[in-house]
Design an enzyme around this catalytic site. Structure first.
Site, PDB file in Angstrom:
ATOM      1  CG  ASN A 150      -1.764   5.048  -8.620  1.00  0.00           C
ATOM      2  OD1 ASN A 150      -0.590   4.457  -8.582  1.00  0.00           O
ATOM      3  ND2 ASN A 150      -2.068   6.018  -9.153  1.00  0.00           N
ATOM      4  CD  GLU A 247       7.557  11.108 -11.085  1.00  0.00           C
ATOM      5  OE1 GLU A 247       6.654  11.999 -10.823  1.00  0.00           O
ATOM      6  OE2 GLU A 247       8.359  11.111 -11.911  1.00  0.00           O
ATOM      7  CB  CYS A 281      -0.451  10.893  -8.152  1.00  0.00           C
ATOM      8  SG  CYS A 281       0.413  10.789 -10.028  1.00  0.00           S
ATOM      9  CD  GLU A 459       8.677   7.574 -12.804  1.00  0.00           C
ATOM     10  OE1 GLU A 459       7.661   7.555 -12.863  1.00  0.00           O
ATOM     11  OE2 GLU A 459       9.464   6.829 -12.236  1.00  0.00           O
TER      12      GLU A 459
HETATM   13  N1  LIG Z   1       3.549  11.223  -8.814  1.00  0.00           N
HETATM   14  C1  LIG Z   1       3.432  10.106  -9.116  1.00  0.00           C
HETATM   15  O1  LIG Z   1       3.645   9.560 -10.329  1.00  0.00           O
HETATM   16  C2  LIG Z   1       2.338   9.124  -8.376  1.00  0.00           C
HETATM   17  C3  LIG Z   1       1.824   8.119  -9.150  1.00  0.00           C
HETATM   18  C4  LIG Z   1       1.158   7.135  -8.244  1.00  0.00           C
HETATM   19  C5  LIG Z   1       0.731   7.367  -6.863  1.00  0.00           C
HETATM   20  N2  LIG Z   1       1.320   8.673  -6.403  1.00  0.00           N
HETATM   21  C6  LIG Z   1       1.162   8.897  -4.868  1.00  0.00           C
HETATM   22  O2  LIG Z   1       1.117   7.590  -4.247  1.00  0.00           O
HETATM   23  C7  LIG Z   1       0.347   7.774  -3.129  1.00  0.00           C
HETATM   24  C8  LIG Z   1      -0.632   6.524  -3.092  1.00  0.00           C
HETATM   25  O3  LIG Z   1       0.344   5.343  -2.908  1.00  0.00           O
HETATM   26  P1  LIG Z   1       0.621   4.562  -1.893  1.00  0.00           P
HETATM   27  O4  LIG Z   1      -0.421   4.482  -0.674  1.00  0.00           O
HETATM   28  O5  LIG Z   1       1.290   3.186  -2.125  1.00  0.00           O
HETATM   29  O6  LIG Z   1       2.012   5.293  -1.086  1.00  0.00           O
HETATM   30  P2  LIG Z   1       2.805   5.072   0.090  1.00  0.00           P
HETATM   31  O7  LIG Z   1       3.737   6.145   0.191  1.00  0.00           O
HETATM   32  O8  LIG Z   1       1.872   4.637   1.162  1.00  0.00           O
HETATM   33  O9  LIG Z   1       3.740   3.672  -0.514  1.00  0.00           O
HETATM   34  C9  LIG Z   1       4.445   3.825  -1.682  1.00  0.00           C
HETATM   35  C10 LIG Z   1       5.373   2.662  -1.590  1.00  0.00           C
HETATM   36  O10 LIG Z   1       6.312   3.044  -0.802  1.00  0.00           O
HETATM   37  C11 LIG Z   1       6.777   2.106   0.117  1.00  0.00           C
HETATM   38  N3  LIG Z   1       7.167   2.429   1.417  1.00  0.00           N
HETATM   39  C12 LIG Z   1       6.260   2.872   2.405  1.00  0.00           C
HETATM   40  N4  LIG Z   1       7.138   3.414   3.440  1.00  0.00           N
HETATM   41  C13 LIG Z   1       8.408   3.241   3.234  1.00  0.00           C
HETATM   42  C14 LIG Z   1       9.427   3.612   3.668  1.00  0.00           C
HETATM   43  N5  LIG Z   1       9.616   4.086   4.765  1.00  0.00           N
HETATM   44  N6  LIG Z   1      10.750   3.360   2.938  1.00  0.00           N
HETATM   45  C15 LIG Z   1      10.402   3.036   1.500  1.00  0.00           C
HETATM   46  N7  LIG Z   1       9.355   2.391   1.177  1.00  0.00           N
HETATM   47  C16 LIG Z   1       8.473   2.685   1.667  1.00  0.00           C
HETATM   48  C17 LIG Z   1       5.180   1.208   0.044  1.00  0.00           C
HETATM   49  O11 LIG Z   1       5.450   0.080   0.634  1.00  0.00           O
HETATM   50  C18 LIG Z   1       4.834   1.168  -1.277  1.00  0.00           C
HETATM   51  O12 LIG Z   1       5.611   0.310  -2.320  1.00  0.00           O
HETATM   52  C19 LIG Z   1      -0.505   8.994  -3.369  1.00  0.00           C
HETATM   53  O13 LIG Z   1      -0.092   9.944  -2.400  1.00  0.00           O
HETATM   54  C20 LIG Z   1      -0.383   9.318  -4.682  1.00  0.00           C
HETATM   55  O14 LIG Z   1      -0.538  10.617  -5.110  1.00  0.00           O
HETATM   56  C21 LIG Z   1       2.139   9.385  -6.966  1.00  0.00           C
HETATM   57  O1  LIG Z   2       0.771   7.232 -12.693  1.00  0.00           O
HETATM   58  S1  LIG Z   2      -0.068   8.341 -12.448  1.00  0.00           S
HETATM   59  O2  LIG Z   2       0.618   9.559 -12.367  1.00  0.00           O
HETATM   60  O3  LIG Z   2      -0.879   8.149 -11.312  1.00  0.00           O
HETATM   61  C1  LIG Z   2      -1.289   8.292 -13.965  1.00  0.00           C
HETATM   62  C2  LIG Z   2      -1.381   9.475 -14.346  1.00  0.00           C
HETATM   63  C3  LIG Z   2      -2.328   9.548 -15.543  1.00  0.00           C
HETATM   64  C4  LIG Z   2      -2.799   8.132 -15.874  1.00  0.00           C
HETATM   65  C5  LIG Z   2      -3.624   8.253 -17.171  1.00  0.00           C
HETATM   66  O4  LIG Z   2      -3.252   7.547 -18.199  1.00  0.00           O
HETATM   67  C6  LIG Z   2      -2.528   7.088 -15.638  1.00  0.00           C
HETATM   68  C7  LIG Z   2      -1.504   7.379 -14.350  1.00  0.00           C
END
Ligand SMILES: NC(=O)c1ccc[n+]([C@@H]2O[C@H](COP(=O)([O-])OP(=O)(O)OC[C@H]3O[C@@H](n4cnc5c(N)ncnc54)[C@H](O)[C@@H]3O)[C@@H](O)[C@H]2O)c1
Ligand SMILES: O=S(=O)(O)c1ccc(CO)cc1
Length: 486
Positions: A150, A247, A281, A459
């Protein structure tokens, strides 16, 4: 099939992973952008060896020297902002009007912050009887960053900024859905003077991430992704007791009391659900509204949401772009169907959008459900798309209990003019980040991280540096070795 291939970046060189090829798509058109090759065990081993060599050089520099080089990277990132932001739009489908001011800029702000902090890393001194002790804050070694799709370049910066400032090397695996800008960041670091091997990019799917997380010479893994992925990585990291930062996902509450600034709260609810097509997220997807203002709140939300422009992400007026993939669009549409089946009232949206000239794109209209109840799946599960669930509440104790009734714990928001209530709610909400009278604000100076199943560690801010360093304690004797032996 396109001839264009997006490479990995190992030891200062663009190279193709030696594994299977897959394709990456432009979410706005559904067309293939390029091919990408998975990195295999051999590629991972080569990158780890290069990272160890890079670490030896990089960690020997002073913090001031590292900071100076990182500042150059910041300058290059800012000079190349628009070019990188356009790539991010092509890769993610998010609107240009967001990418141009947030994605690269927030990444540059992060590196700038940690470049400044690099020279301040220090230990403490402990006076003792006839002795003293001091601590050193030392880098961990080879760290791995694994990113979600994202905010691809922001995530790469949020991980590499503190990692590199502290003297570590980092191998970063971007999401397979967004391989482009991490590679550009690697080029920027190299141009700025970061030695080869210190920041590398390994392309690939989950299997490549799993190889990195399991590698015995990796000291730490930081993952941004879903809860199931976080659990898998943590299990694999346990074998070699790697440090982890997680995260992960969320289903965060946004609580609007009747005394809130009404229009501000409506704005925040929209931003907390429709920014980046809802693919954030921390989004406040469970919007709890006090019953006395509920009808007016829903009416105003509906009115303003109808004005949102869904369309070509590169058009400067577009406010809602395309979802990341066809599979994700289908998942989001599936949840919209589930919401209706479970008895929620569709206030607006609920359909895909055919954008003229971009019929292959993955566009979904901003969607609002009212009359939601706590057990509904759209209220319990992370959708990660432009879908808001509105829930009515009567009093503070009740809404606090219901807001906390989840296994997630990423973020939360409260809108009220009663500051005591705002602080009371912030203290009671089980979340890593609470906003009072705003939402989704993530300045680099502020720690960012989740509670419960939404995450481990933080982070941003000086706290992030603790997660990329280890403390060594040194005892210095000033007297004699005390000994009763003859
Ligand atoms: N808390 C945060 O800061 C934050 C920020 C952005 C997104 N997210 C979360 O991320 C999710 C969406 O992203 P996504 O679809 O890319 O998530 P995902 O868990 O499918 O993939 C995330 C990353 O992990 C890798 N991955 C997948 N399986 C793995 C394994 N077994 N071992 C190591 N790496 C592996 C993927 O290739 C990708 O690079 C949502 O749940 C969202 O809430 C969290
Ligand atoms: O990386 S994220 O946690 O998904 C995130 C949260 C807030 C904003 C708004 O700038 C961007 C990314």
């Amino acid at each position: 099939m396109t001839d264009v291939v997006i490479p990995s970046f190992i030891d200062g060189h663009a190279v193709h992973g030696s594994g299977a090829r897959f394709e990456t798509f432009n979410p706005a058109t559904g067309q293939v952008i390029a091919g990408v090759h998975d990195c295999t065990q051999a590629d991972v081993d080569a990158a780890v060896a290069a990272a160890q060599r890079g670490f030896a050089v990089w960690s020997a520099l002073t913090g001031t020297e590292r900071g100076r080089i990182l500042q150059r990277a910041v300058q290059i990132l800012r000079e190349r902002n628009d070019e990188l932001a356009a790539l991010e739009v092509q890769d993610t489908g998010k609107p240009w009007q967001e990418a141009q001011v947030v994605d690269v800029a927030s990444g540059a702000d992060c590196i700038e912050y940690f470049a400044g902090a690099a020279a301040t890393l220090a230990g403490a001194q402990y006076p003792l009887k006839n002795a003293f002790a001091y601590t050193r804050r030392e880098p961990l070694g080879v760290c791995v960053g694994i990113g979600a799709w994202n905010y691809p370049i922001q995530i790469a910066c949020w991980k590499s900024g503190p990692a590199l400032a502290a003297g570590n090397a980092m191998i970063f695996k971007p999401s397979e859905l967004t391989p482009m800008t991490a590679l550009k960041l690697a080029e920027v670091y190299l141009e700025a003077g970061v030695p080869p091997g210190v920041f590398q990019v390994l392309q690939g799917r989950g299997t490549t991430g799993a190889l990195l997380a399991a590698h015995p010479d990796v000291a730490k893994v930081s993952v941004t992704g879903s809860v199931p992925t976080g659990k898998r990585v943590m299990a694999s990291a346990a074998d070699t007791l790697k440090r982890v930062t997680m995260e992960l996902g969320g289903k965060s509450p946004l609580v609007v009391f009747e005394d809130a600034d009404f229009e501000q709260a409506v704005t925040a609810a929209m931003m907390a659900n429709f920014y980046t097509q809802g693919e954030i997220c921390t989004n406040g997807t469970r919007v709890f509204v006090q019953r006395s203002i509920l009808p007016r709140f829903i009416a105003r939300l509906k009115e303003r949401t109808a004005l949102l422009r869904v369309g070509d992400p590169m058009h400067p007026d577009t406010e809602v772009g395309a979802l990341i993939s066809a599979a994700h669009r289908d998942k989001v549409m599936g949840y919209i169907q589930i919401g209706q089946d479970d008895g929620a009232t569709l206030v607006c949206g609920g359909h895909t959008v055919a954008v003229p000239g971009m019929e292959g794109g993955y566009f979904v209209a901003p969607t609002i459900f009212a009359d939601c109840t706590d057990p509904m799946r759209i209220v319990q599960e992370e959708i990660f798309g432009p879908v808001m669930s509105i829930l009515a509440f009567d009093d503070e104790a009740e809404v606090l209990r219901r807001a906390n009734d989840t296994r997630f714990g990423l973020a939360a928001g409260v809108f009220t003019r009663d500051s005591a209530r705002g602080h009371r709610m912030a203290a009671g909400l089980k979340a890593g980040i609470c906003w009072i009278n705003n939402y989704n604000i993530t300045p680099i100076e502020m720690p960012f991280g989740g509670a419960r199943e939404s995450g481990i560690g933080h982070e941003n801010s000086m706290v992030a540096l603790e997660h990329y360093t280890q403390l060594k304690t040194v005892y210095v004797e000033l007297g004699q070795v005390a000994c009763g032996y003859r």
